[in-house]
Write an enzyme that holds these catalytic residues in place. Structure first.
Site, PDB file in Angstrom:
ATOM      1  N   ASN A 106       0.852  -1.193   0.000  1.00 59.37           N
ATOM      2  CA  ASN A 106       0.000   0.000   0.000  1.00 59.37           C
ATOM      3  C   ASN A 106       0.883   1.236   0.000  1.00 59.37           C
ATOM      4  O   ASN A 106       1.896   1.271   0.698  1.00 59.37           O
ATOM      5  CB  ASN A 106      -0.869  -0.010   1.278  1.00 59.37           C
ATOM      6  CG  ASN A 106      -1.801   1.187   1.366  1.00 59.37           C
ATOM      7  OD1 ASN A 106      -2.316   1.666   0.359  1.00 59.37           O
ATOM      8  ND2 ASN A 106      -2.009   1.681   2.576  1.00 59.37           N
ATOM      9  N   SER A 135       5.163   6.744   2.331  1.00 54.91           N
ATOM     10  CA  SER A 135       5.586   5.396   2.733  1.00 54.91           C
ATOM     11  C   SER A 135       4.975   4.352   1.817  1.00 54.91           C
ATOM     12  O   SER A 135       3.873   4.540   1.285  1.00 54.91           O
ATOM     13  CB  SER A 135       5.098   5.081   4.162  1.00 54.91           C
ATOM     14  OG  SER A 135       5.518   6.044   5.091  1.00 54.91           O
ATOM     15  N   ASP A 144      -2.928   0.806   8.139  1.00 55.45           N
ATOM     16  CA  ASP A 144      -1.594   1.346   7.839  1.00 55.45           C
ATOM     17  C   ASP A 144      -0.558   0.969   8.894  1.00 55.45           C
ATOM     18  O   ASP A 144       0.309   1.772   9.249  1.00 55.45           O
ATOM     19  CB  ASP A 144      -1.657   2.883   7.654  1.00 55.45           C
ATOM     20  CG  ASP A 144      -2.593   3.273   6.532  1.00 55.45           C
ATOM     21  OD1 ASP A 144      -2.623   2.555   5.513  1.00 55.45           O
ATOM     22  OD2 ASP A 144      -3.303   4.281   6.668  1.00 55.45           O
TER      23      ASP A 144
HETATM   24  C1  GAR Z   1      -2.250   8.717  -2.790  1.00 56.08           C
HETATM   25  O1  GAR Z   1      -1.596   9.794  -2.175  1.00 56.08           O
HETATM   26  C2  GAR Z   1      -2.301   7.530  -1.853  1.00 56.08           C
HETATM   27  O2  GAR Z   1      -1.184   7.389  -1.061  1.00 56.08           O
HETATM   28  C3  GAR Z   1      -3.488   7.901  -1.008  1.00 56.08           C
HETATM   29  O3  GAR Z   1      -4.432   8.319  -1.949  1.00 56.08           O
HETATM   30  C4  GAR Z   1      -3.731   9.005  -2.996  1.00 56.08           C
HETATM   31  C5  GAR Z   1      -4.231   8.486  -4.325  1.00 56.08           C
HETATM   32  O4  GAR Z   1      -3.830   9.349  -5.345  1.00 56.08           O
HETATM   33  N1  GAR Z   1      -3.923   6.774  -0.249  1.00 56.08           N
HETATM   34  C6  GAR Z   1      -4.313   6.859   1.023  1.00 56.08           C
HETATM   35  O5  GAR Z   1      -4.415   7.912   1.612  1.00 56.08           O
HETATM   36  C7  GAR Z   1      -4.669   5.541   1.669  1.00 56.08           C
HETATM   37  N2  GAR Z   1      -4.719   5.675   3.088  1.00 56.08           N
HETATM   38  P1  GAR Z   1      -4.024   8.960  -6.878  1.00 56.08           P
HETATM   39  O6  GAR Z   1      -5.423   8.377  -7.017  1.00 56.08           O
HETATM   40  O7  GAR Z   1      -3.874  10.247  -7.626  1.00 56.08           O
HETATM   41  O8  GAR Z   1      -2.955   7.959  -7.221  1.00 56.08           O
END
Ligand code: GAR
Length: 202
Positions: A106, A135, A144
């Site tokens: 993740n 991370s 997480d």
């Molecule tokens: C990313 O920053 C990912 O790490 C986060 O959602 C975003 C997706 O961006 N995920 C979380 O916060 C999970 N807890 P994207 O759809 O533009 O790739």
């Protein structure tokens, strides 16, 4: 060649970066399918690359377990070596994690264990920290809480809002994610060993 399924909920910009990397001839992994829990905008990236997609709508199921069972069925069709949660904003039920662990990773927009959960960027701003991070972790049953396999600090700058800070974190996430998947594919990074060492008391 490592085969990868990517699960998303949103815009899929990190997915796009992984698709771009996997299109390079010397990249040792390929994405075989992209799945989502909703009609995700990011599906268009998979379509650009001719990669199949599947949708398991969260709202169509009464329980997380039922949703997860259907998600697992869809994943099984593609038999991926690795599952990448790239902005999937749902917790996988324990049965799905247990069936595939430790081959689920993740990406998270914070320097875990700082700021776990769905609002990591907002929470970092609210805490007033001067640096946060990105991370990549092995997924376990917690929120997480799995072993960190890569992470890097990102500064919080004066005047940052959730958008500007997240936009500074995402390129770092992409770089880490592409590198982690490459290292898993080459055998440089052993997720089973990472998970085992995290659970061994020192
Ligand atoms: C990313 O920053 C990912 O790490 C986060 O959602 C975003 C997706 O961006 N995920 C979380 O916060 C999970 N807890 P994207 O759809 O533009 O790739």
């Amino acid at each position: 060649m490592l085969t990868v399924a990517v699960l998303i909920s949103g815009t899929g910009s990190n997915l796009r970066a992984l698709l771009d990397a996997a299109a390079e001839p010397d990249y040792p992994a390929r994405i075989v399918v992209v799945g989502a829990d909703r009609e995700a905008e990011g599906f268009r990236h998979a379509e650009d690359f001719g990669i199949p997609t599947f949708l398991v709508p969260w709202r169509d199921f009464d329980t997380r377990d039922e949703w997860g069972a259907e998600l697992a069925t869809q994943l099984d069709v593609w038999r991926p070596d690795l599952v990448v949660l790239s902005g999937l904003m749902r917790l996988l039920p324990p049965a799905v994690v247990e069936a595939r662990a430790p081959q689920i990773i993740n990406t998270h927009p914070a320097y875990l264990p700082e700021f776990p959960g769905a609002h990591a960027v907002r929470d970092a701003l609210a805490a007033g920290v001067v640096q946060t991070g990105a991370s990549v972790i092995v997924v376990d049953d917690g929120v997480d809480t799995g072993p960190v396999v890569a992470q890097e600090r990102v500064p919080v700058l004066p005047g940052d809002d959730e958008h500007t800070l997240h936009d500074r974190i995402k390129p770092v996430e992409r770089r880490l994610l592409i590198d982690v998947v490459r290292r898993i594919a080459t055998g440089e990074l052993d997720l089973a060993a990472a998970a085992a060492s995290a659970s061994t008391p020192s």
